[in-house]
Design an enzyme around this catalytic site. Structure first.
Site, PDB file in Angstrom:
ATOM      1  N   GLY A  10      34.132 -47.576 -19.685  1.00 48.22           N
ATOM      2  CA  GLY A  10      35.345 -47.318 -18.817  1.00 48.22           C
ATOM      3  C   GLY A  10      34.814 -47.475 -17.995  1.00 48.22           C
ATOM      4  O   GLY A  10      32.759 -47.598 -17.187  1.00 48.22           O
ATOM      5  N   TYR A  11      34.801 -47.924 -16.336  1.00 47.33           N
ATOM      6  CA  TYR A  11      34.629 -48.855 -15.300  1.00 47.33           C
ATOM      7  C   TYR A  11      33.425 -48.492 -13.923  1.00 47.33           C
ATOM      8  O   TYR A  11      31.777 -48.477 -14.379  1.00 47.33           O
ATOM      9  CB  TYR A  11      36.035 -49.787 -14.154  1.00 47.33           C
ATOM     10  N   ILE A  12      34.025 -46.723 -13.846  1.00 41.23           N
ATOM     11  CA  ILE A  12      32.713 -46.084 -13.150  1.00 41.23           C
ATOM     12  C   ILE A  12      31.926 -45.491 -13.990  1.00 41.23           C
ATOM     13  O   ILE A  12      30.534 -45.155 -14.248  1.00 41.23           O
ATOM     14  CB  ILE A  12      33.826 -44.841 -12.339  1.00 41.23           C
ATOM     15  N   SER A 124      39.848 -37.834  -7.504  1.00 39.85           N
ATOM     16  CA  SER A 124      40.900 -38.647  -6.626  1.00 39.85           C
ATOM     17  C   SER A 124      41.355 -38.641  -4.517  1.00 39.85           C
ATOM     18  O   SER A 124      41.857 -37.257  -4.608  1.00 39.85           O
ATOM     19  CB  SER A 124      42.394 -39.632  -7.559  1.00 39.85           C
ATOM     20  N   TYR A 148      50.515 -39.538 -10.893  1.00 40.42           N
ATOM     21  CA  TYR A 148      48.668 -39.593 -10.503  1.00 40.42           C
ATOM     22  C   TYR A 148      47.956 -38.575  -9.829  1.00 40.42           C
ATOM     23  O   TYR A 148      46.984 -37.265 -10.986  1.00 40.42           O
ATOM     24  CB  TYR A 148      48.404 -40.666 -10.825  1.00 40.42           C
ATOM     25  N   LYS A 152      45.801 -35.178 -11.606  1.00 36.09           N
ATOM     26  CA  LYS A 152      44.095 -34.797 -10.890  1.00 36.09           C
ATOM     27  C   LYS A 152      43.926 -33.296 -10.200  1.00 36.09           C
ATOM     28  O   LYS A 152      42.866 -32.860 -10.021  1.00 36.09           O
ATOM     29  CB  LYS A 152      44.027 -35.969  -9.823  1.00 36.09           C
TER      30      LYS A 152
HETATM   31  P1  NAD Z   1      38.894 -46.658 -16.910  1.00 38.51           P
HETATM   32  O1  NAD Z   1      39.958 -46.717 -17.263  1.00 38.51           O
HETATM   33  O2  NAD Z   1      38.043 -48.123 -16.697  1.00 38.51           O
HETATM   34  O3  NAD Z   1      37.930 -45.699 -17.606  1.00 38.51           O
HETATM   35  C1  NAD Z   1      38.411 -43.854 -18.107  1.00 38.51           C
HETATM   36  C2  NAD Z   1      37.515 -44.295 -19.647  1.00 38.51           C
HETATM   37  O4  NAD Z   1      38.225 -43.479 -20.295  1.00 38.51           O
HETATM   38  C3  NAD Z   1      38.379 -45.706 -20.659  1.00 38.51           C
HETATM   39  O5  NAD Z   1      37.023 -46.164 -20.967  1.00 38.51           O
HETATM   40  C4  NAD Z   1      39.733 -45.059 -21.275  1.00 38.51           C
HETATM   41  O6  NAD Z   1      39.197 -45.601 -22.436  1.00 38.51           O
HETATM   42  C5  NAD Z   1      38.648 -43.801 -21.527  1.00 38.51           C
HETATM   43  N1  NAD Z   1      39.872 -43.446 -22.113  1.00 38.51           N
HETATM   44  C6  NAD Z   1      41.947 -42.881 -21.204  1.00 38.51           C
HETATM   45  N2  NAD Z   1      41.838 -42.350 -22.202  1.00 38.51           N
HETATM   46  C7  NAD Z   1      41.537 -41.138 -22.839  1.00 38.51           C
HETATM   47  C8  NAD Z   1      41.801 -40.636 -23.449  1.00 38.51           C
HETATM   48  N3  NAD Z   1      42.111 -40.005 -24.044  1.00 38.51           N
HETATM   49  N4  NAD Z   1      40.355 -40.388 -24.557  1.00 38.51           N
HETATM   50  C9  NAD Z   1      38.878 -40.405 -24.326  1.00 38.51           C
HETATM   51  N5  NAD Z   1      39.136 -41.570 -23.505  1.00 38.51           N
HETATM   52  C10 NAD Z   1      39.766 -42.132 -23.106  1.00 38.51           C
HETATM   53  O7  NAD Z   1      38.402 -45.885 -15.318  1.00 38.51           O
HETATM   54  P2  NAD Z   1      37.933 -45.395 -14.057  1.00 38.51           P
HETATM   55  O8  NAD Z   1      38.152 -46.453 -12.887  1.00 38.51           O
HETATM   56  O9  NAD Z   1      36.167 -45.950 -14.626  1.00 38.51           O
HETATM   57  O10 NAD Z   1      38.261 -44.395 -13.658  1.00 38.51           O
HETATM   58  C11 NAD Z   1      37.379 -43.268 -14.659  1.00 38.51           C
HETATM   59  C12 NAD Z   1      37.505 -42.112 -13.547  1.00 38.51           C
HETATM   60  O11 NAD Z   1      38.034 -42.651 -12.370  1.00 38.51           O
HETATM   61  C13 NAD Z   1      39.127 -41.244 -14.208  1.00 38.51           C
HETATM   62  O12 NAD Z   1      39.564 -39.681 -14.614  1.00 38.51           O
HETATM   63  C14 NAD Z   1      40.722 -41.980 -12.993  1.00 38.51           C
HETATM   64  O13 NAD Z   1      41.301 -41.236 -12.858  1.00 38.51           O
HETATM   65  C15 NAD Z   1      38.528 -42.053 -11.864  1.00 38.51           C
HETATM   66  N6  NAD Z   1      39.293 -42.699 -10.543  1.00 38.51           N
HETATM   67  C16 NAD Z   1      39.396 -43.818 -10.783  1.00 38.51           C
HETATM   68  C17 NAD Z   1      39.507 -44.181  -8.962  1.00 38.51           C
HETATM   69  C18 NAD Z   1      39.153 -46.553  -9.456  1.00 38.51           C
HETATM   70  O14 NAD Z   1      40.065 -46.583  -8.609  1.00 38.51           O
HETATM   71  N7  NAD Z   1      38.480 -47.002  -9.977  1.00 38.51           N
HETATM   72  C19 NAD Z   1      39.532 -43.051  -8.107  1.00 38.51           C
HETATM   73  C20 NAD Z   1      40.468 -42.688  -8.212  1.00 38.51           C
HETATM   74  C21 NAD Z   1      39.553 -41.877  -9.258  1.00 38.51           C
END
Ligand code: NAD
Ligand code: UDP
Length: 351
Positions: A10-12, A124, A148, A152
């Site tokens: 994923g992104y982060i 978050s 959501y 968390k």
């Molecule tokens: P993202 O959706 O790009 O990455 C999440 C990854 O988890 C994806 O690759 C997805 O395919 C994978 N995933 C989802 N459900 C799954 C499952 N059941 N089993 C295995 N893999 C699974 O999101 P992100 O922006 O990279 O966020 C990463 C984490 O950070 C998340 O937990 C998100 O809640 C948290 N977060 C994100 C933000 C934001 O603004 N991007 C802010 C605060 C917290």
């Protein structure tokens, strides 16, 4: 260290994977590609020059998780995998609790079986809810206002209790503010599969011509110009905070909750202006009603991150916008090009 990175496609997670590989860690990425693409993993390998283990699996599958951790035997886990869309979480609460809460429980159980005692968790700023004071420090009361945020907050509590029952363990709960931007290579970045919910990916799609105009959700907030103010943080800075958190977890036992932000706020109008400067494009917008559930301002007090981990954000707003624009221009359709395919569940490749 051997590090299992759930949600690492994923992104982060992908930006963090690159930082971990640059520090010579051995990593294994576990993802079900629900919101990402295997193409991202190919690019991480290309950029880093390292092969790494990859597992296609769902964190909701308890038995599979135990098997994978038994096989990989990580020293630490960074747990990104989860669902993150606030609006969708109201429509599909059970699914959100299943992935974000039960998925975390499954992971902790699997960690116990394999003897892993260190976890870094993606939380978050949403867990704070409406500000009683600003900036938010880690002692601010938590009263999340959406499903959501509650998932968390629950996962945080579960991890804290897990850690409290194991004197040789450590947990770092990172509360992210608003991650934006992309890798300097413009080869990885945020790739929303649907209409973006977040401001910057939307602005970027307007700049490239995929969407007509940005809707500014309310211009009557008590901020500098009436539009919502957030603490935007460059994803590379955020990725580096995970490396720092891992080092903290390695030398310190206990649970630490840490804000990851810059301490500075920017309004929606300022973000549109900054993006317009970075891209050289006009960005049409229209002011609409407030988005339900939004707060006027969210800004971090990031001082604990510096005190405990020696980490602070370094990248500027302009770098956030120029890197997003470079990624957007180079990958107008994100990772989805010809030949894209998702592997089947529980397909394992050990790198
Ligand atoms: P993202 O959706 O790009 O990455 C999440 C990854 O988890 C994806 O690759 C997805 O395919 C994978 N995933 C989802 N459900 C799954 C499952 N059941 N089993 C295995 N893999 C699974 O999101 P992100 O922006 O990279 O966020 C990463 C984490 O950070 C998340 O937990 C998100 O809640 C948290 N977060 C994100 C933000 C934001 O603004 N991007 C802010 C605060 C917290
Ligand atoms: N926002 C907006 N238009 C959009 C998306 C977001 O005006 O299309 C505003 C939103 O009201 C908030 C800020 O931009 O003030 C950041 O929103 P985002 O969803 O990116 O982050 P969050 O609200 O979760 O902090």
């Amino acid at each position: 260290m051997r590090i299992l990175v759930t949600g690492g496609a994923g992104y982060i997670g992908s930006h963090t994977a690159l930082e971990l590989l640059a520090k010579q860690h051995d990593i294994c990425i576990l993802d079900n590609f629900r919101n990402s693409s295997p193409e991202c993993l190919r690019r991480i390998e290309k950029l880093s020059g390292h092969h790494f283990s990859q597992i296609t699996a769902d964190v909701s599958d308890s038995e599979a998780m135990e098997g994978h951790l038994d096989a990989y035997r990580p020293d630490a886990v960074i747990h990104f995998a989860g669902l993150k869309a606030v609006g969708e979480s109201a429509e599909k609460p059970v699914e959100y609790y299943d992935v974000n809460v039960s998925g975390t429980i499954n992971l902790l159980r699997a960690m116990d079986r394999s003897g892993c005692r260190k976890i870094i968790f993606s939380s978050s700023a949403t867990v704070y809810g409406r500000p009683e004071y600003l900036p938010f420090d880690e002692n601010h009361p938590c009263a999340p206002e959406n499903v959501y945020g509650r998932t968390k907050h629950m996962a945080e509590k579960i991890i804290q209790d897990w850690q409290g029952a194991r004197s040789d363990s450590s947990a770092v709960l990172l509360r992210y503010f608003n991650p934006v931007g992309a890798h300097d290579s413009a080869e990885i970045g945020e790739d929303p599969t649907d209409t973006p919910n977040n401001l910057l990916p939307y602005v970027s799609q307007v700049a490239i011509g995929r969407r007509d105009r940005v809707s500014i959700f309310g211009a009557d907030y008590e901020t500098r110009d009436g539009t919502g103010m957030r603490d935007y943080i460059h994803v590379v800075d955020l990725a580096r905070a995970h490396v720092a958190a891992l080092e903290l977890a390695d030398r310190h036992q206990g649970t630490e909750t840490i804000n990851v932000g810059t301490g500075a706020g920017h309004t929606v109008r300022e973000m549109i202006d900054a993006f317009s400067r970075a891209s050289g494009r006009d960005i049409p917008y229209v002011v609409t009603d407030r988005r339900p559930g939004d707060i006027a301002t969210s800004i971090a007090d990031p001082s604990k991150a510096y005190k405990l981990m020696g980490w602070k954000a370094e990248r500027t707003l302009d770098e956030m916008c120029t890197s997003t624009w470079a990624w957007q221009q180079r990958n107008p359709n994100g990772f989805r090009g010809p030949g894209h395919s998702n592997p089947t569940k529980n397909d394992v490749r050990q790198g």
